[in-house]
Design a protein around this motif. Structure first.
Motif: not given
Length: 263
Positions: A25, A220, A222
């Motif tokens: 990511a 997450e 991200e």
């Protein structure tokens, strides 16, 4: 515009542990911000998938499949960046991790291996990267620590000790490398990566972990990648020697391992 401060146009980054999870990511986020990226991890097919996604952003990726448990292999990534892209501006020391283990079962060798994988590897790459970053003018290094580096929970002695050391290493390295190279860390909480797969795929465990997290969710990749981009870019240009906590508000472990008292 303020968003221009988040750009990394034509910069070059090295990201370790880039085949999946937070590393993947992060590599994609840096590419979307304008950087070319050296991707390093053990599994080539995972790296190739990330490289393909980076190509779709219009940036370039260079894949290095290597065992980053060996610090010398991590150090070699600095030269790989310069040889491939001509410069190096950003390093993200993401690779790391250690399995939970009770103190009574934690041998000295196990503790040393945890330190080597989580701290020595980061130091090896950081040290190797410094000359190249200085030639580029200035740059940023981000280390991935953990909430377990500052809170206590049974079973995390080796992992927590190593990540706590990496957090303070970050502060000390920042003092040594200022003002041209900024060094920061992200202390990560529970994030939905392969390391947490058992929890994510178990509704009962997942609910317990979420309930014990103030923001009531598992992070997450991200969430972490966005913080790393901030620290790497001009947006974080007045930040160095800091450990940013991206952990959903945790002040204690959010899932106990259930290890019993000593008999």
């Amino acid at each position: 515009m303020i968003l221009d401060r988040f750009r990394l146009t034509d910069q070059v980054a090295v990201v370790t542990g880039a085949g999946r999870g937070i590393g993947a990511a992060t590599a994609l986020a840096l590419a979307e911000a304008g950087a070319d990226v050296v991707l390093a991890a053990r599994t080539r097919d995972q790296l190739d998938t990330v490289a393909e996604r980076i190509g779709e952003t219009g940036r370039k990726a260079h894949v290095v499949a290597t065992d980053l448990a060996e610090p010398a292999n991590a150090a070699a990534l600095a030269d790989a960046a310069v040889e491939t892209f001509g410069r190096l501006d950003v390093v993200v020391n993401n690779v790391g991790g250690t399995l939970p283990c009770p103190l009574a079962d934690t041998s000295t060798e196990f503790l040393e291996e945890a330190f080597r994988f989580n701290v020595s590897t980061a130091h090896a790459l950081t040290r190797a990267a410094v000359p190249a970053i200085l030639r580029a003018g200035a740059g940023s290094i981000v280390n991935i620590s953990s909430v377990m580096g500052r809170v206590s929970g049974r079973g995390f002695l080796a992992y927590g000790t190593a990540k706590g050391a990496l957090a303070h290493y970050t502060r000390l390295a920042a003092a040594d490398l200022a003002p041209r190279i900024r060094v920061n860390a992200v202390a990560v909480g529970s994030v939905a990566t392969s390391a947490l797969e058992v929890v994510v795929n178990n509704p009962e465990l997942k609910q317990r972990m979420e309930a014990a997290t103030p923001l009531r969710r598992i992070g997450e990749p991200e969430d972490v990648a966005a913080t790393i981009l901030y620290l790497c870019s001009r947006a974080g240009g007045y930040v160095t020697g800091k450990v940013l906590e991206v952990d959903g508000g945790q002040q204690a472990p959010n899932l106990e391992l259930g290890l019993p008292d000593l008999a």
